[in-house]
Design a protein around this motif. Structure first.
Motif, short mmCIF file in Angstrom:
data_model
loop_
_atom_site.label_atom_id
_atom_site.label_comp_id
_atom_site.label_asym_id
_atom_site.label_seq_id
_atom_site.Cartn_x
_atom_site.Cartn_y
_atom_site.Cartn_z
N PHE A 62 0.81 -1.23 0.00
CA PHE A 62 0.00 0.00 0.00
C PHE A 62 0.84 1.27 0.00
O PHE A 62 0.57 2.19 -0.78
CB PHE A 62 -0.99 -0.02 1.17
N PRO A 63 1.86 1.39 0.84
CA PRO A 63 2.68 2.61 0.81
C PRO A 63 3.28 2.87 -0.57
O PRO A 63 3.37 4.04 -1.00
CB PRO A 63 3.77 2.35 1.84
N LEU A 64 3.64 1.79 -1.28
CA LEU A 64 4.20 1.98 -2.62
C LEU A 64 3.16 2.62 -3.53
O LEU A 64 3.46 3.53 -4.31
CB LEU A 64 4.63 0.64 -3.20
N ILE A 65 1.93 2.11 -3.43
CA ILE A 65 0.86 2.63 -4.29
C ILE A 65 0.57 4.08 -3.92
O ILE A 65 0.48 4.96 -4.80
CB ILE A 65 -0.41 1.77 -4.16
N ILE A 66 0.48 4.34 -2.61
CA ILE A 66 0.19 5.71 -2.17
C ILE A 66 1.29 6.66 -2.64
O ILE A 66 1.02 7.76 -3.14
CB ILE A 66 0.05 5.76 -0.63
N ALA A 67 2.55 6.21 -2.51
CA ALA A 67 3.66 7.08 -2.92
C ALA A 67 3.59 7.40 -4.40
O ALA A 67 3.81 8.55 -4.82
CB ALA A 67 4.99 6.40 -2.58
N ALA A 68 3.27 6.38 -5.20
CA ALA A 68 3.17 6.63 -6.65
C ALA A 68 2.08 7.65 -6.93
O ALA A 68 2.23 8.52 -7.79
CB ALA A 68 2.89 5.31 -7.38
N ILE A 69 0.97 7.56 -6.18
CA ILE A 69 -0.14 8.49 -6.41
C ILE A 69 0.22 9.90 -5.93
O ILE A 69 0.01 10.89 -6.65
CB ILE A 69 -1.42 7.98 -5.72
N TRP B 121 11.59 17.12 -15.91
CA TRP B 121 11.84 15.81 -16.52
C TRP B 121 12.35 14.82 -15.50
O TRP B 121 12.05 13.63 -15.54
CB TRP B 121 12.81 15.94 -17.69
N ARG B 122 13.15 15.30 -14.57
CA ARG B 122 13.65 14.38 -13.55
C ARG B 122 12.53 13.89 -12.65
O ARG B 122 12.53 12.74 -12.22
CB ARG B 122 14.75 15.06 -12.74
N GLN B 123 11.57 14.77 -12.39
CA GLN B 123 10.41 14.33 -11.60
C GLN B 123 9.63 13.26 -12.36
O GLN B 123 9.15 12.28 -11.78
CB GLN B 123 9.51 15.52 -11.28
N ARG B 124 9.54 13.43 -13.66
CA ARG B 124 8.86 12.39 -14.47
C ARG B 124 9.63 11.08 -14.40
O ARG B 124 9.04 10.00 -14.31
CB ARG B 124 8.74 12.83 -15.92
N THR B 125 10.97 11.19 -14.48
CA THR B 125 11.79 9.98 -14.43
C THR B 125 11.60 9.27 -13.09
O THR B 125 11.44 8.05 -13.04
CB THR B 125 13.27 10.35 -14.63
N VAL B 126 11.62 10.06 -12.02
CA VAL B 126 11.37 9.48 -10.70
C VAL B 126 9.98 8.85 -10.67
O VAL B 126 9.78 7.77 -10.11
CB VAL B 126 11.53 10.56 -9.60
N GLY B 127 9.02 9.52 -11.33
CA GLY B 127 7.68 8.96 -11.43
C GLY B 127 7.68 7.59 -12.08
O GLY B 127 6.98 6.67 -11.64
N SER B 128 8.50 7.42 -13.12
CA SER B 128 8.61 6.11 -13.78
C SER B 128 9.02 5.05 -12.77
O SER B 128 8.46 3.96 -12.73
CB SER B 128 9.66 6.13 -14.90
N ILE C 3 7.85 0.46 -9.14
CA ILE C 3 7.95 -0.34 -7.91
C ILE C 3 6.56 -0.62 -7.34
O ILE C 3 6.35 -1.66 -6.72
CB ILE C 3 8.89 0.28 -6.84
N ALA C 4 5.60 0.26 -7.60
CA ALA C 4 4.23 -0.04 -7.18
C ALA C 4 3.69 -1.23 -7.95
O ALA C 4 3.11 -2.17 -7.38
CB ALA C 4 3.35 1.18 -7.37
N ILE C 5 3.92 -1.23 -9.30
CA ILE C 5 3.44 -2.35 -10.12
C ILE C 5 4.09 -3.65 -9.68
O ILE C 5 3.43 -4.67 -9.50
CB ILE C 5 3.72 -2.07 -11.61
N SER C 6 5.40 -3.59 -9.48
CA SER C 6 6.09 -4.83 -9.10
C SER C 6 5.62 -5.28 -7.72
O SER C 6 5.47 -6.48 -7.48
CB SER C 6 7.61 -4.61 -9.13
N GLY C 7 5.36 -4.31 -6.82
CA GLY C 7 4.84 -4.68 -5.51
C GLY C 7 3.50 -5.38 -5.62
O GLY C 7 3.26 -6.39 -4.96
N ILE C 8 2.64 -4.85 -6.49
CA ILE C 8 1.33 -5.48 -6.68
C ILE C 8 1.50 -6.90 -7.22
O ILE C 8 0.88 -7.85 -6.73
CB ILE C 8 0.45 -4.62 -7.62
#
Lengths: 265, 204, 619
Positions: free
Chosen positions: B73-80, B178-185, B190-195
């Motif tokens: 859950f924290p991974l998903i929340i962080a991504a959001i 752009w770096r924020q987008r890269t971090v977003g990737s 990691i959220a997808i892999s966590g799921i």
């Protein structure tokens, strides 16, 4: 449209193109080299492998020998083409310290590329189909022999093979088999992985730790067998071998009676 | 030739640099994806093989499916939250620290879980404490949780990085975007892999 | 990220204001690495830890901390830390990191210049090949006659494993390391790699793996062969930890290098260099490293599992508790089969780059070459279980894997077509690089055909695990890939060192190596067909003749390689000064002078055609 149509009709057919290619002297010389190489590989392929490989003592081993010979024959024209053209160009090499003049600037030839793909795919298909047929007949033999096969339980351990004949109640460190009786090996290892390889019988399977694997074959020739380990299994892997024998049914029964009661040979 | 040449650093267009960096990170995500695939493959391979009934040996413990999801859950929340922060434009610097904190919380949860796995078999040999694991299920669980933890650490690092950087005024705004987008990737991955891992461990 | 550019005027002495980076180099890396390692080792109890698991844990932690410590000491983490706090490296610091004006010293620093990294890789590869080759000589000496009289089984088994893994690592980087770093960016008209700091990282991380691998010798060796099959690897002694740590460190280096090279080719090509104008070497090298990116992590997974099994008593590979050696074999070969193509493709691509130059003809069917590489790359991830036909994991799937495996012969055939088509009707200029093309044609033909037998399930019943397999893969990896790499060395030596490679010594070495190679592996094919298992320290008398033949061939190769080593060292120092474009090639790397300027090109090149415009006008 109609003009294009006229032009298309002027195009030579692939057959004519091919004929034109073979009219060139260099193609004919290279092809001659290729035919020579093919013939050499064809002749050599017929005898070198059988002369290197040990006596075939089962139908499996016989079919492996045949298969390797046939695969060599399939490969012979490939060797012919590659080496024939290589030899030709090598013989026409340029010597000296300055680069040669530029050669012809052709970049591709769709006919040649197309033919190459078709021929190599066809050769590949022959190899695949032949392999599948051999596998199929081996599986059919397995199914057929299931009922009357003699079971031998093979145990690999560092660094020795041991054989248990549950039907006969015999244990042994040598692999004794009666001729013409299908035999089913049930193989397991107690420590690391080994690979059970009775060389002259043409079968092989890993002895996995605490997992049983099964193979079967039918010895059809009297003689000695070398049993080896074909998977690196630690310090004395090289010495993890034993001998065996394919014997007549009578001799086998004599051997069984002599060793019944848990004595090891 | 080069001896009398003055060198100085030439900066490529920020958008070019940003795209290039994101491509590099995505390629590394492919590598990490293969790693996650290897773990999931192993989990199901051993589960279906169940060699000598040792997937979960007699008397072995299992973890509820929820244990896997709690640390995801924290991974998903962080991504959001990262996404919200990026959408918010100027407010990025105020929202980004939340992402970092969420990841830290997740890291703590994951660590606690790893430290209190019920699978350990304690013992003693030659006067030293040793321990082992119950079976293949336990082993696979521990590996997946460990990989998740590694994801948290890297995620927290980059989240902290963009959060700190967003508070500076001397950096190129386009490149930072752009770096924020890269971090977003990375955070999305990691959220997808966590799921994926949580789905895996839900199937005992 | 930034690239460096230069303008004509006076060079200032780079003075990045007493920054920490000016004080760090290989020496500080070694010091910090050793401190980290010793602190970890003794902190965890040293060798007083009597229990198998605990000692393994100590050793593994020590090896990883050495690697991390070295990277700290050489300054690898300065960049990421400065990024984290938002104080990016200044222009001056970046110039300093690129090694501007530092002469020979930059080879011992965390240098971001791709040309420096290329040379570092080249020297590293030569060292690895030398070590691996020496081990090969020892292996063949032990096998020269029955009885295992030279080293005995303990050392022999270790030699087999260490020779294998050393050579595999060397062969993976032999082309993409030196030429992929030094030549490839110039070839596509770029000023540097996409991520210069990652470039330095990939080399120095790899560098830290070398002492780790060597430590295996002092910890009792690697008794498992390079494949490190479980459960043998679980049972093995402390030397196995060195293998595990090496692979994990190497996998990190490969992922970083792979991402870097791929991003460079995708994003940094010169203006006008469309995809169909990219030199074939660049295409091949990129496909190879791009294939390595997803392949190596599964190897890493298997090694982490091995390490956990050994040091934390997990049961991934313990069949008693639900584990399986088959799982290891799967993970290993899901990496392992793509990996052989990761090795092969760059070598082939080098030869495809060389052939048009020396035949003065365009590359025949560029599209077929791409299709060949792409077909091999794509199929290579679907064939791994052909290494497991005889493992008994699932015999019913042997058929499908046989089909996919044999399908690879079609794209492989295209590689032959491209090279033959390029040679056809040309007059090949028989310089050293061109000889490599011919050696490749023969060696790869034999390697390919013998692969056909092995791909066939019934024949593999006999040949699997025998010396025949060893001979087969040496024909492909050494006969094809290493031949390509050595041809590349002869071809690019003038650009990398400014001097011509000594030709006479080159020819002597070429023929010694190639003839010795045929003798060695012909003997080994015979031994395999006769039924000699591979990786045996000893054998029965009936294999004596074929093994003796093999050993004689091996010594010829050894002699030839020594001649080559002499030629490289001698020519590097005293060779004839090379002109800018000694071979009359049309690729971009030959348009820059030696030494190559820091940013490669005075003005960024613009590409208007592919580099194969040889030949008379018209088609």
């Amino acid at each position: 449209m109609s003009d294009d149509h006229g032009l298309v009709e002027m195009e030579p057919t692939p057959g004519e193109k091919l004929a034109a290619i073979f009219k060139q002297r260099e193609v004919r010389v290279a092809t001659a080299w290729g035919v020579l190489v093919t013939a050499i590989f064809f002749v050599i392929g017929g005898w070198i492998y059988p002369s290197w490989m040990p006596t075939a003592m089962s139908t499996d081993m016989k079919s492996i020998e045949r298969l390797i010979v046939i695969f060599t024959w399939i490969s012979a024209p490939v060797c012919g083409i590659v080496l024939g053209f290589s030899i030709y160009t090598f013989l026409h090499r340029h010597k000296g310290d300055t680069p040669p003049a530029d050669g012809p600037g052709f970049r591709t030839n769709s006919l040649v590329v197309g033919l190459w793909v078709i021929v190599s795919s066809a050769l590949c298909l022959v190899a695949v189909v032949y392999g599948l047929i051999e596998m199929n007949s081996a599986s059919a033999a397995t199914a057929e022999h299931k009922k009357n096969a003699m079971v031998v339980e093979v145990t690999g351990s560092q660094w020795a093979w041991s054989f248990n004949y549950p039907e006969q109640g015999v244990q042994s460190h040598e692999l004794m088999l009666p001729i013409n009786r299908p035999v089913e090996f049930k193989i397991i290892s107690v420590d690391v992985n080994h690979s059970f390889w009775p060389v002259q019988l043409g079968v092989k399977v890993d002895a996995n730790r605490l997992q049983t694997t099964v193979i079967d074959t039918t010895p059809n020739k009297l003689g000695d067998i070398d049993v080896k380990c074909a998977e690196l299994c630690g310090l004395y892997h090289a010495y993890m071998e034993t001998s065996g024998k394919v014997m007549s049914a009578d001799d086998f029964n004599t051997w069984v009676t002599a060793h019944q009661g848990g004595h090891t040979a | 030739m080069s001896g009398d040449t003055r060198f100085h650093v030439h900066h490529d267009a920020p958008i070019q640099v940003g795209r290039r960096e994101r491509l590099g990170v995505r390629l590394l995500i492919v590598a990490d994806g293969a790693f996650v695939f290897g773990m999931i493959f192993s989990y199901f391979y051993l589960r279906n093989l169940n060699a000598n009934n040792g997937w979960i040996p007699e008397g072995g413990h299992t973890l509820s499916a929820m244990s896997g999801w709690v640390s995801v859950f924290p991974l998903i929340i962080a991504a959001i939250t990262h996404r919200i922060a990026m959408k918010s434009g100027n407010a990025f610097k105020n929202i980004a620290p939340i992402t970092f904190v969420v990841l830290l919380v997740g890291l703590y949860l994951q660590w606690k879980q790893l430290a209190h796995m019920p699978f350990q078999v304690d013992g003693e040999a030659e006067g030293e404490k040793i321990f082992g694991f119950e079976g293949a299920y336990a082993s696979s669980w521990v590996l997946i949780a460990g990989a998740n933890m590694f994801h948290y650490i890297l995620g927290a690092f980059v989240a902290l990085g963009v959060a700190l950087r967003s508070r500076r005024n001397d950096l190129n705004a386009v490149l930072e975007f752009w770096r924020q987008r890269t971090v977003g990737s990375w955070l999305t991955w990691i959220a997808i892999s966590g799921i994926a891992c949580a789905i895996t461990t839900s199937i005992i | 990220m930034t690239t460096l550019d230069h303008h004509a005027s006076v060079r200032p002495v780079p003075n990045p204001s007493k920054s920490l980076i000016t004080k760090l180099n290989m020496g500080t890396g070694l010091v910090v690495g050793v401190i980290f390692a010793l602190a970890t080792y003794y902190g965890l109890g040293g060798d007083s830890a009597g229990v198998f698991e605990n000692y393994n844990r100590t050793l593994l932690a020590t090896m990883f901390m050495w690697s991390i410590g070295f990277m700290v000491g050489i300054g690898a983490f300065i960049g990421p830390f400065r990024w984290l706090v938002g104080k990016d490296l200044t222009d001056e610091e970046q110039l300093y990191l690129a090694g501007d004006g530092q002469g020979i010293k930059r080879y011992f620093k965390y240098c971001t210049d791709h040309k420096v990294v290329g040379i570092q890789y080249m020297v590293g590869v030569m060292a690895l090949l030398g070590v691996g080759g020496t081990m090969a000589m020892m292996i063949r000496t032990n096998l020269i006659q029955p009885g295992s009289k030279f080293v005995g089984p303990t050392i022999y088994n270790s030699l087999v494993g260490l020779h294998g893994i050393t050579m595999i690592i060397a062969m993976i980087i032999v082309v993409t390391g030196p030429f992929g770093n030094f030549i490839m960016p110039i070839m596509i008209g770029a000023a540097d790699m996409a991520f210069p700091r990652l470039n330095a990282l990939s080399w120095w991380v790899l560098f830290t793996a070398i002492p780790v691998l060597c430590s295996a010798w002092f910890l009792g060796g690697i008794p498992t062969g390079w494949t490190a099959y479980a459960p043998l690897s679980i049972q093995a002694g402390p030397g196995m930890n060195a293998f595990i740590a090496t692979i994990i460190i190497f996998a990190v280096s490969t992922a970083v290098a792979g991402a870097n090279i791929t991003a460079t080719v995708v994003a940094m090509r010169a203006k006008g260099m469309k995809w169909n104008r990219v030199p074939i070497f660049v295409v091949g090298a990129t496909m190879s490293v791009a294939l390595a990116i997803p392949a190596f992590p599964t190897f890493m997974v298997s090694m982490i599992m091995t390490g956990l099994d050994r040091s934390y008593a997990t049961t991934f590979f313990d069949a008693n508790l639900g584990g399986s050696g088959w799982l290891y074999a799967h993970l290993f070969w899901i990496m392992g089969h793509p990996e052989v193509y990761v090795i092969l493709i760059p070598g082939v691509a080098v030869l495809m780059e060389i052939a048009p130059v020396f035949v003065r003809k365009p590359l025949f069917s560029y599209n077929a070459a791409i299709a060949g590489f792409a077909g091999i790359t794509g199929l290579s991830i679907l064939v791994w279980a052909h290494h497991m036909y005889m493992s008994g994991w699932m015999p019913m799937l042997n058929g499908p894997f046989m089909v996919t495996t044999e399908m690879i012969s079609v794209p492989t055939g295209l590689i032959f077509l491209v090279i033959l088509g390029t040679l056809w009707r040309g007059r090949p200029w028989m310089k050293l690089p061109m000889l490599g093309v011919y050696a490749f044609l023969w060696n790869f033909l034999i390697g390919g055909i013998t692969g056909l037998y092995l791909s066939d399930v019934p024949a593999d019943n006999y040949l699997h695990g025998s010396m025949y397999v060893t001979a087969h893969f040496h024909y492909t990896l050494m006969g094809a890939a290493l031949t390509g790499a050595l041809a590349g060395l002869a071809y690019w030596f003038p650009k990398m060192t400014g001097r011509m490679l000594n030709e006479r010594a080159g020819y002597i070495s070429f023929w010694l190596v190639q003839i010795g190679f045929q003798v060695l592996f012909l003997g080994m094919f015979i031994a395999g067909a006769e039924g000699q298992p591979r990786r045996v320290a000893d054998y029965s008398v009936n294999f004596a003749t074929s093994d003796l033949i093999s050993s004689i061939g091996a010594y010829m190769i050894g002699l030839g390689m020594i001649v080559l080593l002499w030629a490289v060292i001698h020519s590097w120092r005293h060779g004839k000064i090379a002109p800018m474009n000694p071979w009359g090639s049309k690729t971009l790397e030959w348009t820059v002078p030696y030494p190559v300027p820091l940013v490669n090109f005075d003005t960024p090149p613009v590409v208007t055609s592919d580099p194969y415009g040889y030949g008379k006008a018209g088609n």
